[in-house]
Design a protein around this motif. Structure first.
Motif, PDB file in Angstrom:
ATOM      1  N   UNK A  56       0.828  -1.197   0.000  1.00  0.00           N
ATOM      2  CA  UNK A  56       0.000   0.000   0.000  1.00  0.00           C
ATOM      3  C   UNK A  56       0.867   1.254   0.000  1.00  0.00           C
ATOM      4  N   UNK A  57       0.572   2.237  -0.864  1.00  0.00           N
ATOM      5  CA  UNK A  57       1.296   3.507  -0.796  1.00  0.00           C
ATOM      6  C   UNK A  57       1.098   4.132   0.583  1.00  0.00           C
ATOM      7  N   UNK A  58       2.209   4.475   1.252  1.00  0.00           N
ATOM      8  CA  UNK A  58       2.131   4.919   2.639  1.00  0.00           C
ATOM      9  C   UNK A  58       2.872   6.220   2.914  1.00  0.00           C
ATOM     10  N   UNK A  59       3.834   6.569   2.064  1.00  0.00           N
ATOM     11  CA  UNK A  59       4.624   7.768   2.312  1.00  0.00           C
ATOM     12  C   UNK A  59       5.150   8.367   1.028  1.00  0.00           C
ATOM     13  N   UNK A  60       5.515   9.640   1.104  1.00  0.00           N
ATOM     14  CA  UNK A  60       6.019  10.345  -0.073  1.00  0.00           C
ATOM     15  C   UNK A  60       7.072  11.356   0.359  1.00  0.00           C
ATOM     16  N   UNK A  61       7.929  11.731  -0.585  1.00  0.00           N
ATOM     17  CA  UNK A  61       8.943  12.756  -0.343  1.00  0.00           C
ATOM     18  C   UNK A  61       9.452  13.261  -1.681  1.00  0.00           C
ATOM     19  N   UNK A  65      17.729  20.275  -6.015  1.00  0.00           N
ATOM     20  CA  UNK A  65      18.939  21.062  -5.859  1.00  0.00           C
ATOM     21  C   UNK A  65      18.554  22.529  -5.706  1.00  0.00           C
ATOM     22  N   UNK A  66      19.232  23.226  -4.794  1.00  0.00           N
ATOM     23  CA  UNK A  66      19.048  24.658  -4.597  1.00  0.00           C
ATOM     24  C   UNK A  66      20.436  25.311  -4.581  1.00  0.00           C
ATOM     25  N   UNK A  67      20.464  26.613  -4.462  1.00  0.00           N
ATOM     26  CA  UNK A  67      21.743  27.318  -4.360  1.00  0.00           C
ATOM     27  C   UNK A  67      22.474  26.990  -3.062  1.00  0.00           C
ATOM     28  N   UNK A  68      21.754  26.436  -2.086  1.00  0.00           N
ATOM     29  CA  UNK A  68      22.344  26.108  -0.784  1.00  0.00           C
ATOM     30  C   UNK A  68      22.663  24.627  -0.618  1.00  0.00           C
ATOM     31  N   UNK A  69      22.450  23.826  -1.648  1.00  0.00           N
ATOM     32  CA  UNK A  69      22.688  22.386  -1.554  1.00  0.00           C
ATOM     33  C   UNK A  69      21.458  21.617  -1.997  1.00  0.00           C
ATOM     34  N   UNK A  70      21.304  20.437  -1.447  1.00  0.00           N
ATOM     35  CA  UNK A  70      20.151  19.594  -1.757  1.00  0.00           C
ATOM     36  C   UNK A  70      19.140  19.736  -0.622  1.00  0.00           C
ATOM     37  N   UNK A  71      17.923  20.107  -0.988  1.00  0.00           N
ATOM     38  CA  UNK A  71      16.867  20.308  -0.001  1.00  0.00           C
ATOM     39  C   UNK A  71      15.867  19.160  -0.048  1.00  0.00           C
ATOM     40  N   UNK A  72      15.699  18.506   1.092  1.00  0.00           N
ATOM     41  CA  UNK A  72      14.686  17.462   1.233  1.00  0.00           C
ATOM     42  C   UNK A  72      13.375  18.143   1.579  1.00  0.00           C
ATOM     43  N   UNK A  73      12.299  17.701   0.932  1.00  0.00           N
ATOM     44  CA  UNK A  73      11.006  18.361   1.120  1.00  0.00           C
ATOM     45  C   UNK A  73       9.854  17.368   1.074  1.00  0.00           C
ATOM     46  N   UNK A  74       8.734  17.814   1.613  1.00  0.00           N
ATOM     47  CA  UNK A  74       7.442  17.146   1.493  1.00  0.00           C
ATOM     48  C   UNK A  74       7.468  15.687   1.983  1.00  0.00           C
ATOM     49  N   UNK A  75       8.210  15.437   3.064  1.00  0.00           N
ATOM     50  CA  UNK A  75       8.181  14.103   3.655  1.00  0.00           C
ATOM     51  C   UNK A  75       6.851  13.937   4.370  1.00  0.00           C
ATOM     52  N   UNK A  76       6.093  12.930   3.973  1.00  0.00           N
ATOM     53  CA  UNK A  76       4.768  12.697   4.535  1.00  0.00           C
ATOM     54  C   UNK A  76       4.506  11.204   4.641  1.00  0.00           C
ATOM     55  N   UNK A  77       3.970  10.789   5.774  1.00  0.00           N
ATOM     56  CA  UNK A  77       3.554   9.402   5.978  1.00  0.00           C
ATOM     57  C   UNK A  77       2.107   9.431   6.445  1.00  0.00           C
ATOM     58  N   UNK A  78       1.269   8.629   5.799  1.00  0.00           N
ATOM     59  CA  UNK A  78      -0.143   8.554   6.181  1.00  0.00           C
ATOM     60  C   UNK A  78      -0.282   8.119   7.638  1.00  0.00           C
ATOM     61  N   UNK A  79      -1.278   8.659   8.320  1.00  0.00           N
ATOM     62  CA  UNK A  79      -1.472   8.411   9.750  1.00  0.00           C
ATOM     63  C   UNK A  79      -1.492   6.925  10.103  1.00  0.00           C
ATOM     64  N   UNK A  80      -2.147   6.109   9.285  1.00  0.00           N
ATOM     65  CA  UNK A  80      -2.258   4.677   9.588  1.00  0.00           C
ATOM     66  C   UNK A  80      -0.925   3.938   9.513  1.00  0.00           C
ATOM     67  N   UNK A  81       0.095   4.573   8.947  1.00  0.00           N
ATOM     68  CA  UNK A  81       1.383   3.903   8.742  1.00  0.00           C
ATOM     69  C   UNK A  81       2.513   4.523   9.550  1.00  0.00           C
ATOM     70  N   UNK A  82       2.192   5.480  10.411  1.00  0.00           N
ATOM     71  CA  UNK A  82       3.236   6.112  11.209  1.00  0.00           C
ATOM     72  C   UNK A  82       3.756   5.152  12.268  1.00  0.00           C
ATOM     73  N   UNK A  83       5.002   5.364  12.663  1.00  0.00           N
ATOM     74  CA  UNK A  83       5.687   4.529  13.654  1.00  0.00           C
ATOM     75  C   UNK A  83       5.846   3.087  13.193  1.00  0.00           C
ATOM     76  N   UNK A  84       6.002   2.914  11.882  1.00  0.00           N
ATOM     77  CA  UNK A  84       6.239   1.584  11.303  1.00  0.00           C
ATOM     78  C   UNK A  84       7.480   1.588  10.409  1.00  0.00           C
ATOM     79  N   UNK A  85       8.369   2.543  10.612  1.00  0.00           N
ATOM     80  CA  UNK A  85       9.636   2.684   9.875  1.00  0.00           C
ATOM     81  C   UNK A  85       9.450   3.105   8.417  1.00  0.00           C
ATOM     82  N   UNK A  86       8.263   3.566   8.053  1.00  0.00           N
ATOM     83  CA  UNK A  86       8.036   4.051   6.688  1.00  0.00           C
ATOM     84  C   UNK A  86       8.896   5.294   6.438  1.00  0.00           C
TER      85      UNK A  86
END
Length: 143
Positions: A56-61, A65-86
């Motif tokens: 099941x699709x459970x998380x996204x990110x 690249x930016x002028x300051x390096x690599x920016x990680x964004x939009x990390x999201x895990x669905x509520x039903x899948x949190x605390x499961x190492x997703x």
């Protein structure tokens, strides 16, 4: 089978990622849709999808690249899948790809307050003062 995460190459997976982000950021957290879904989504971001052990699709990110390096964004895990190492599975997949593509890049993100302990466990450190983004308190964190 454990959770998996990978870089998206299929439009169906991209739709699943956008759906996860909308549920987490727009519906749960009240972020305006036009702030959550920005110009980087279709232009310069690399997108990722995490699937739970049952597929099941459970998380996204995404990262970009930016002028300051690599920016990680939009990390999201669905509520039903949190605390499961997703989230950890997703973060490791993203970082592995960044290291393969841009091994010397500075990696950073803007973390919501409640996510700071997660990122600290994975080697990130707070930098600077707290700030608000979409009415949510954040800290910049650097790997």
């Amino acid at each position: 089978m454990p959770a998996t995460a990978y870089r998206i190459t299929d439009l169906r997976d991209l739709d699943a990622a956008f759906t996860i982000r909308e549920k987490v950021f727009v519906e749960e957290q009240g972020v305006p849709f036009d702030l959550e879904n920005d110009e980087h989504d279709r232009r310069d971001a690399r997108h990722y999808l995490a699937r739970a052990a049952d597929g099941t699709p459970a998380g996204a990110a995404r990262w970009r690249e930016t002028n300051n390096g690599v920016k990680l964004e939009r990390f999201a895990v669905l509520a039903d899948f949190r605390n499961q190492a997703i989230g950890a599975t997703l973060l490791h997949a993203v970082l592995a790809d960044i290291r393969a593509e841009l091994p010397e890049a500075k990696v950073y993100l803007n973390a919501q307050l409640r996510a700071i302990p997660f990122y600290e466990r994975h080697g990130f450190q707070k930098e600077g003062e707290m700030f608000e983004e979409a009415n949510i308190q954040h800290y910049k964190m650097v790997l």
